[in-house]
Write an enzyme that holds these catalytic residues in place. Structure first.
Site, PDB file in Angstrom:
ATOM      1  N   HIS A 361      48.863  65.892  -9.727  1.00 19.00           N
ATOM      2  CA  HIS A 361      47.570  66.112  -9.509  1.00 19.00           C
ATOM      3  C   HIS A 361      46.669  65.419  -8.478  1.00 19.00           C
ATOM      4  O   HIS A 361      45.578  65.359  -8.420  1.00 19.00           O
ATOM      5  CB  HIS A 361      46.517  66.509 -10.713  1.00 19.00           C
ATOM      6  N   LYS A 549      31.100  67.761  -8.770  1.00 21.16           N
ATOM      7  CA  LYS A 549      32.717  67.223  -9.144  1.00 21.16           C
ATOM      8  C   LYS A 549      32.402  66.086  -9.988  1.00 21.16           C
ATOM      9  O   LYS A 549      31.323  65.089  -9.861  1.00 21.16           O
ATOM     10  CB  LYS A 549      33.328  67.323  -7.777  1.00 21.16           C
ATOM     11  N   ARG A 550      33.509  65.267 -10.258  1.00 21.94           N
ATOM     12  CA  ARG A 550      33.495  63.941 -10.763  1.00 21.94           C
ATOM     13  C   ARG A 550      33.013  63.223  -9.888  1.00 21.94           C
ATOM     14  O   ARG A 550      33.519  63.307  -8.560  1.00 21.94           O
ATOM     15  CB  ARG A 550      34.944  63.578 -11.104  1.00 21.94           C
ATOM     16  N   LYS A 555      35.487  61.487  -3.035  1.00 26.23           N
ATOM     17  CA  LYS A 555      34.998  62.870  -2.966  1.00 26.23           C
ATOM     18  C   LYS A 555      33.953  62.770  -2.124  1.00 26.23           C
ATOM     19  O   LYS A 555      33.473  63.889  -1.463  1.00 26.23           O
ATOM     20  CB  LYS A 555      34.691  63.234  -4.396  1.00 26.23           C
ATOM     21  N   THR A 659      39.172  72.800  -7.275  1.00 27.73           N
ATOM     22  CA  THR A 659      39.124  74.322  -7.897  1.00 27.73           C
ATOM     23  C   THR A 659      37.683  74.906  -7.812  1.00 27.73           C
ATOM     24  O   THR A 659      37.402  75.782  -7.772  1.00 27.73           O
ATOM     25  CB  THR A 659      39.606  74.389  -9.345  1.00 27.73           C
ATOM     26  N   LYS A 663      35.818  78.493  -6.874  1.00 24.81           N
ATOM     27  CA  LYS A 663      34.697  79.067  -7.746  1.00 24.81           C
ATOM     28  C   LYS A 663      33.542  79.519  -6.809  1.00 24.81           C
ATOM     29  O   LYS A 663      32.952  80.659  -6.908  1.00 24.81           O
ATOM     30  CB  LYS A 663      34.442  78.300  -8.898  1.00 24.81           C
TER      31      LYS A 663
HETATM   32  C1  GFP Z   1      42.095  66.957 -10.209  1.00 25.05           C
HETATM   33  C2  GFP Z   1      42.368  66.824  -8.661  1.00 25.05           C
HETATM   34  C3  GFP Z   1      41.835  68.295  -7.940  1.00 25.05           C
HETATM   35  C4  GFP Z   1      42.751  69.249  -8.774  1.00 25.05           C
HETATM   36  C5  GFP Z   1      42.669  69.384  -9.908  1.00 25.05           C
HETATM   37  C6  GFP Z   1      43.597  70.466 -10.773  1.00 25.05           C
HETATM   38  O1  GFP Z   1      40.977  67.166 -10.557  1.00 25.05           O
HETATM   39  O2  GFP Z   1      41.841  67.792  -6.580  1.00 25.05           O
HETATM   40  O3  GFP Z   1      42.070  70.250  -8.084  1.00 25.05           O
HETATM   41  O4  GFP Z   1      42.980  68.006 -10.521  1.00 25.05           O
HETATM   42  O5  GFP Z   1      44.618  70.184 -10.082  1.00 25.05           O
HETATM   43  F1  GFP Z   1      41.646  65.750  -8.085  1.00 25.05           F
HETATM   44  P1  GFP Z   1      39.731  66.239 -11.069  1.00 25.05           P
HETATM   45  O6  GFP Z   1      40.319  65.655 -12.217  1.00 25.05           O
HETATM   46  O7  GFP Z   1      39.793  65.271  -9.647  1.00 25.05           O
HETATM   47  O8  GFP Z   1      38.606  66.787 -10.903  1.00 25.05           O
END
Ligand code: GFP
Length: 818
Positions: A361, A549-550, A555, A659, A663
């Site tokens: 990921h 987002k985080r 980001k 994701t 949404k």
């Molecule tokens: C991580 C990645 C994202 C991805 C998600 C699910 O999410 O790009 O969409 O995993 O695959 F960075 P975060 O933990 O960063 O939110």
């Protein structure tokens, strides 16, 4: 009239009210008159579970007896969100619930609000796991989610009077939690430490200590599938409750030490790992849940068998490794097969290789876990031996493939000092996938290039998705109704590509106006929600511009806040008249990892920009910034449907997928974004003309690194030559957002001007330019809404049902129960 295919209720509202009343009386011991909304919530949850019980049991029986392989989704995080509404929806009880609680004298919303949201995840990764188990159940595929029931999930975020993030523990189990069923009779023993000895020519692990892994089962009901799967979260218990002798000597703390130590394992999500103890605890957690899960799967699929034929194990279940956290499962299954069931190495390896698959990921090398060999040796000595042997076999295999020694060394799973978990997962499983097309390509070209060269067939892509049940139907009932009206059916909830049927309606002015009215009503709702929960005064007649987002440098929340500051500076300096400004409300939501200094400075800056801007009469009603604390699924479900413009502005080549972007598009927000992660695929589908693209591409980013952007301090050139950027950064540096104190943000400013690894400054100009285009478009409401309709209509691909179908076809090679 639209065709309705949603699950139909098995009972009337009156019957359901009776069931709730019965639970209140016989389980909780309160009368309806005595009950509080929280009591009714617990009673309703218990009643819903009863409705799901037969399907749950039948699904398990069919899974064990049937010929369909199951999926075991091994994940350190499951960010489920509140359960009640989703369970009611899937049990076909939504209407009955509304009427029943009303008849009992309660307000449905108050009952729903009584549920406490569990925070057993960090961000996108954990929420994806939750969407995936929802889709597996909805598609009728037998599956287990396996993870940990952390006593404390992700911290609760607050802001202090200086706008700094303060973390407090989130004791989500402080109140009755009706969904999880703890099953003491299906526990597993998980052991640690000790040594490996040889007995009769066989390696025998003599562990030093053990904990008791007890499963807590959550039902995962599918939508309109009649299937209910299981999320099994392990909790750690001690075998020695406490030492009575010590206790009786009045040494109370010492007496409970073993209990405390054992239970620490499932106490907290992602313990701080900068200390050796913290590192050890994380590895203990990982091993704890995968070891328990592997033994559990053997118990489930070979009931009552002492000597099961485990060569069939990969035909019973495939384990998906969600990132590197569960990868210790590979040597664990090897150990179980060889040491507990007497298989030879080759047979064990064949079973293991066919059992596991790995999803990566990330593209950030630091996010791929590497464990010190010493630590593994201390906690799991037998596993370290197995890993060494896997490395020997791997090295021999690479040699046979003609891979150069230097390359083989770079690829080492075990380096002597360390174990690289991503490499172990790639070698030890059948398939490796990234989570969006660009990401999967970059994994092959960069991050795991040598592996992809040596094992090209292992690599594949599965683009992420989100569940339309939670994120459209539950979050946005008005839009759901409009979609059903537009399509003449509600089948889109299980076949999201049907949204394409809305494309012609983008040319129908009446429909577009209704669509705009839905958005406006959602904005009013959100404004009320924000007032109630946070005390904010959000004007629903402004553009709602969201970045949630985080908090991470890649980001680029910093890019967003710098643009806000630049706009503010323009108004203050008179360069732009406030009358010409298009009114905008910017909403942030983000948690920063407790030890992540620059991320926390960014949070502080955003809060103080909000404070200054929102209190400045010169910009009143034009530019507003809000930062609701403790971003979670509930906030997401309220904010996403109300958003006009969504920010997906990561540095190209860093966001694996995203994701949130999906949404928002599905809820009719337009996106401003870079060519990164799944943005690329969203833009392809919704059409370039309906997406606000800006910024460098991944090859441009690489070229700029090659010029020495971060090492030679090239960011300063961007600062010097762009007066708007300079004004914004100077404002941060000169104390405008820190009551005149010039030191508050000095590290952040210094980083921007000397390093700026994620190229915020280099993308600033392009970002400001696209914002001008966005404002122009927004001034034409019909045009904007038409574009938004086309975003919804063309985003059906981003259903997690489609992602799961891709996993079934490309990786798991299984399907629904008959
Ligand atoms: C991580 C990645 C994202 C991805 C998600 C699910 O999410 O790009 O969409 O995993 O695959 F960075 P975060 O933990 O960063 O939110």
């Amino acid at each position: 009239m639209a065709e309705i295919t949603a699950p139909q209720s098995p009972v009337t509202a009156e019957q359901f009210a009776d069931e709730i009343r019965e639970q209140l009386k016989y389980t909780q011991g309160v009368t309806v008159e005595q009950a509080k909304p929280a009591d009714v919530y617990v009673a309703t949850a218990t009643a819903v579970r009863r409705h799901l019980m037969d399907s749950w049991m039948k699904t398990q029986t069919d899974m064990v007896n049937g010929n369909t392989k199951a999926v075991g989704y091994l994940s350190a995080e499951f960010l489920m969100g509140k359960q009640l509404e989703n369970a009611l929806l899937n049990a076909g009880l939504t209407d009955q619930f509304d009427k029943a609680v009303k008849a009992l004298g309660f307000d449905a919303q108050e009952v729903i609000d009584a549920e406490y949201e569990p925070g057993l995840g960090n961000g996108g990764l954990g929420r994806l796991a939750a969407c995936f188990i929802d889709s597996l159940a909805s598609l009728g595929v037998p599956a287990f989610g396996y993870g940990i029931q952390y006593k404390y999930g992700i911290f609760k975020q607050e802001f202090d009077e200086n706008g700094k993030q303060v973390e407090t523990p989130d004791y989500w189990l402080a109140n009755e939690e009706p969904w999880g069923h703890i099953d003491y009779n299906r526990d597993q023993k998980v052991s640690f430490g000790g040594e490996v000895v040889e007995e009769n020519g066989k390696k025998v692990w003599k562990p030093a200590w053990s904990v008791r892994a007890v499963p807590v089962d959550y039902m995962v009901p599918g939508y309109a599938s009649g299937r209910v799967n299981t999320l099994r979260l392990w909790t750690a218990k001690s075998y020695d409750e406490f030492d009575l002798l010590t206790f009786n000597k009045s040494e109370y703390l010492d007496a409970v030490k073993p209990q405390v130590e054992a239970e620490n394992i499932s106490k907290i999500l992602y313990p701080e790992d900068s200390t050796p103890q913290g590192k050890a605890l994380r590895l203990e957690q990982q091993y704890f849940f995968v070891s328990a899960s592997i033994h559990d799967a053997i118990r489930v699929f070979y009931p009552g068998q002492d000597k099961p034929d485990l060569t069939t194990f990969p035909n019973k279940i495939n384990f998906q490794l969600n990132d590197t956290h569960p990868v210790i499962g590979i040597p664990e299954l090897m150990r179980v097969l060889m040491d507990e069931y007497d298989y030879d190495w080759d047979t064990a390896w064949d079973i293991t290789r066919h059992t596991f698959n790995y999803t990566c990921h990330t593209l950030l090398p630091e996010a791929l876990e590497v464990w010190p060999s010493k630590l593994i040796g201390e906690l799991l000595p037998r596993h370290l031996e197995i890993i060494e042997k896997i490395q020997d076999q791997f090295a021999a295999e690479l040699k046979a493939k003609g891979i150069a020694d230097g390359t083989a060394k770079d690829m080492a799973i075990y380096t002597g000092d360390a174990v690289r978990m991503a490499y172990l997962a790639t070698y030890g499983g059948s398939h490796v996938n990234g989570v969006a097309e660009l990401h999967s390509q970059l994994l092959k070209d960069v991050t795991l290039k040598n592996f992809s060269d040596a094992y090209p067939d292992k690599f594949t892509n599965v683009t992420n998705g989100v569940t339309p049940r939670r994120f459209i139907k539950l979050a946005n009932p008005r839009l759901s109704d409009l979609i059903t009206e537009g399509l003449g059916t509600d089948k889109w909830l299980s076949d999201l590509e049907l949204l394409k049927g809305l494309i012609p309606l983008a040319d129908d002015d009446e429909f577009v106006k209704k669509f705009a009215a839905v958005k406006q009503a959602n904005k009013v709702d959100f404004s009320n929600f924000a007032k109630r929960k946070y005390g904010f005064d959000i004007d629903p007649n402004t553009m709602i511009n969201t970045m949630v987002k985080r908090l991470h440098e890649y980001k680029r929340q910093a890019l967003k806040i710098l643009s806000v500051i630049a706009d503010y500076a323009d108004i203050k300096s008179g360069k732009v008249s406030a009358d010409d400004v298009m009114p905008r409300t910017i909403v942030f939501g983000a948690k920063a990892a407790p030890g992540y200094y620059l991320a926390k400075q960014t949070i502080q800056l955003i809060n103080n920009v909000a404070r200054v801007v929102n209190n400045d009469p010169d910009v009143k009603g034009k530019l507003n910034v809000y930062f609701p604390w403790n971003y979670n699924i509930e906030l997401a479900q309220n904010l996403i449907p109300a958003t006009d413009l969504d920010e997906q502005i990561s540095q190209a080549g860093k966001e694996a997928s995203g994701t949130g972007n999906m949404k928002f598009a599905l809820n009719g927000a337009l996106t401003v974004g870079t060519l990164d992660g799944a943005n690329v695929e969203i833009r392809e589908r919704v059409g370039a003309e309906n997406f606000f693209l800006f910024g460098m591409t991944e090859p441009e980013v690489s070229a700029l690194y090659a010029k020495g952007y971060d090492t030679k301090g090239l960011s300063r050139e961007y600062y010097e030559k762009d007066p708007q950027l300079k004004a914004a950064i100077d404002m941060v540096a000169d104390g405008t957002f820190s009551d005149g104190d010039k030191d508050t943000y000095k590290d952040l400013v210094n980083d921007w001007l000397t390093k700026d690894y994620f190229m915020t400054l280099a993308d600033f100009r392009a970002y400001m330019d696209i914002q001008a285009q966005i404002e122009e478009t927004y001034r034409d409401p019909m045009k904007w809404s038409r574009m938004a309709v086309l975003n919804v209509a063309n985003s059906g691909y981003f259903s997690s049902d489609r992602s799961i179908e891709d996993y079934l076809e490309r990786i798991w090679h299984t399907g629904p129960l008959a």
